[in-house]
Write a protein that holds these residues in place. Sequence first.
Motif, PDB file in Angstrom:
ATOM      1  N   UNK A 259     -50.640 -33.647  39.771  1.00 53.98           N
ATOM      2  CA  UNK A 259     -51.206 -32.733  38.760  1.00 53.98           C
ATOM      3  C   UNK A 259     -52.131 -31.725  39.422  1.00 53.98           C
ATOM      4  N   UNK A 260     -52.980 -32.233  40.341  1.00 52.21           N
ATOM      5  CA  UNK A 260     -53.928 -31.345  41.027  1.00 52.21           C
ATOM      6  C   UNK A 260     -53.182 -30.293  41.827  1.00 52.21           C
ATOM      7  N   UNK A 261     -52.029 -30.680  42.403  1.00 48.39           N
ATOM      8  CA  UNK A 261     -51.271 -29.736  43.236  1.00 48.39           C
ATOM      9  C   UNK A 261     -50.631 -28.645  42.388  1.00 48.39           C
ATOM     10  N   UNK A 262     -50.351 -28.936  41.124  1.00 45.65           N
ATOM     11  CA  UNK A 262     -49.597 -27.934  40.339  1.00 45.65           C
ATOM     12  C   UNK A 262     -50.394 -27.251  39.234  1.00 45.65           C
ATOM     13  N   UNK A 263     -51.658 -27.620  39.035  1.00 42.39           N
ATOM     14  CA  UNK A 263     -52.394 -27.065  37.895  1.00 42.39           C
ATOM     15  C   UNK A 263     -52.645 -25.555  38.030  1.00 42.39           C
ATOM     16  N   UNK A 264     -52.662 -24.884  36.897  1.00 38.86           N
ATOM     17  CA  UNK A 264     -52.955 -23.442  36.901  1.00 38.86           C
ATOM     18  C   UNK A 264     -54.383 -23.179  36.440  1.00 38.86           C
ATOM     19  N   UNK A 265     -55.130 -24.249  36.194  1.00 38.90           N
ATOM     20  CA  UNK A 265     -56.521 -24.079  35.742  1.00 38.90           C
ATOM     21  C   UNK A 265     -57.377 -23.500  36.871  1.00 38.90           C
TER      22      UNK A 265
ATOM     23  N   UNK B 141     -50.011 -39.607  40.562  1.00 40.31           N
ATOM     24  CA  UNK B 141     -49.851 -38.686  39.438  1.00 40.31           C
ATOM     25  C   UNK B 141     -50.967 -37.657  39.407  1.00 40.31           C
ATOM     26  N   UNK B 142     -52.184 -38.104  39.688  1.00 43.09           N
ATOM     27  CA  UNK B 142     -53.331 -37.182  39.680  1.00 43.09           C
ATOM     28  C   UNK B 142     -53.211 -36.166  40.819  1.00 43.09           C
ATOM     29  N   UNK B 143     -52.753 -36.628  41.999  1.00 51.66           N
ATOM     30  CA  UNK B 143     -52.571 -35.692  43.120  1.00 51.66           C
ATOM     31  C   UNK B 143     -51.511 -34.660  42.760  1.00 51.66           C
TER      32      UNK B 143
ATOM     33  N   UNK C 237     -61.844 -35.110  46.150  1.00 54.34           N
ATOM     34  CA  UNK C 237     -61.634 -34.474  47.465  1.00 54.34           C
ATOM     35  C   UNK C 237     -60.164 -34.100  47.632  1.00 54.34           C
ATOM     36  N   UNK C 238     -59.289 -34.996  47.222  1.00 53.45           N
ATOM     37  CA  UNK C 238     -57.845 -34.727  47.327  1.00 53.45           C
ATOM     38  C   UNK C 238     -57.489 -33.482  46.528  1.00 53.45           C
ATOM     39  N   UNK C 239     -58.042 -33.384  45.323  1.00 54.58           N
ATOM     40  CA  UNK C 239     -57.782 -32.208  44.480  1.00 54.58           C
ATOM     41  C   UNK C 239     -58.289 -30.943  45.180  1.00 54.58           C
ATOM     42  N   UNK C 240     -59.451 -31.036  45.819  1.00 56.09           N
ATOM     43  CA  UNK C 240     -60.027 -29.879  46.499  1.00 56.09           C
ATOM     44  C   UNK C 240     -59.209 -29.504  47.738  1.00 56.09           C
ATOM     45  N   UNK C 241     -58.713 -30.498  48.463  1.00 57.41           N
ATOM     46  CA  UNK C 241     -57.881 -30.237  49.652  1.00 57.41           C
ATOM     47  C   UNK C 241     -56.616 -29.482  49.237  1.00 57.41           C
ATOM     48  N   UNK C 242     -56.054 -29.880  48.108  1.00 57.60           N
ATOM     49  CA  UNK C 242     -54.802 -29.254  47.657  1.00 57.60           C
ATOM     50  C   UNK C 242     -55.044 -27.897  46.988  1.00 57.60           C
ATOM     51  N   UNK C 243     -56.282 -27.657  46.551  1.00 61.23           N
ATOM     52  CA  UNK C 243     -56.617 -26.435  45.795  1.00 61.23           C
ATOM     53  C   UNK C 243     -57.890 -25.782  46.315  1.00 61.23           C
ATOM     54  N   UNK C 244     -57.869 -25.230  47.517  1.00 61.35           N
ATOM     55  CA  UNK C 244     -59.118 -24.698  48.084  1.00 61.35           C
ATOM     56  C   UNK C 244     -59.714 -23.548  47.274  1.00 61.35           C
TER      57      UNK C 244
END
Length: 310
Positions: A46-52, A42-44, A65-72
Amino acid sequence: MKRSVQDRIVELKKRLNAVILAHNYQIDSVQELGDYVGDSLGLSRQAARTEADVIVFCGVLFMAETASILNPDKLVLIPDPEANCPMAQMLDPDRLRALKERHPGAVVVCYVNSTAEVKALSDICCTSSNAVEVVESIEPDRPIIFVPDRHLGRYVAEQTGRELILDKGFCPTHVRILPEHIAELKRLYPEAEVMVHPECLAGTVRMADVVASTGGMVRYARESDARVIIVGTEVGLLYRLREENPDKEFLPVTPAAVCPNMKRIMPEKVLWALEELKYEVKVPEAVRGQAKRALDRMLSVGAQPVPAGG
Ligand code: 13P
Ligand code: SF4
């Protein structure tokens, strides 16, 4: 939580266009701060789709790290840079390279509880909530290396009937949840249902009515008619289960099931993270691209077959 800390966090979040993502094992007062609280999958998502513009990740390093990989292009912050997952640290890239050399042609599935370098050497990632589905998505005749958690690997092998090449990783918290603890609670509460996480030992998993990720347990608890539920995972999940189901009783299998790394984050550190924009989590581009491929494949599981070869 001190009102002033919470108010200041809300104010800074608005000013920075920040979002707070928190894992289900965070302490109560940090879960309360989360815009989204959930399991690794769920967190991955969310991280992939966030507009923040800024993601404050309240969890352990591999999650940030996963959030950063998905959102460079976004600023990803972890409030405590020492919040590591010991399981992820049990497998270094050289060890995985050696395993791949011993099994050429094998598809590498890595549990998301792994470093970015390990993800970059893998074909596809999985979490505890989609590991069975991920392995089932692999062509039936392909050998599969599954790292790093040998207990999750054993459980997935049993569920899918696939032979998996496993490594030696484990979760130091979940191996403390023992069958004899469950037997004792079942003696006191014979009607209780038992939920456990697939990172647990084989004997513990065998005693469960439900084996699920933390998010799966949250959903199961909502729908179950049981009045008492015994919970075999890290104790942080109990807060959310009790908040959402005040009519039910939740019993931890053992109070010793604590992940000290998850407990490193506290509201004050979340505030400092927003005030000082630290600690930034950024994965080097050479690693990021390859690791993202394995994560993207996981996020689209069911859509296409998974080939071997990095
Ligand atoms: P979940 O994905 O089930 O939340 O698990 C994460 C984890 O670290 C379990 O120890
Ligand atoms: Fe890692 Fe275990 Fe903590 Fe989960 S509970 S973050 S697997 S050490």
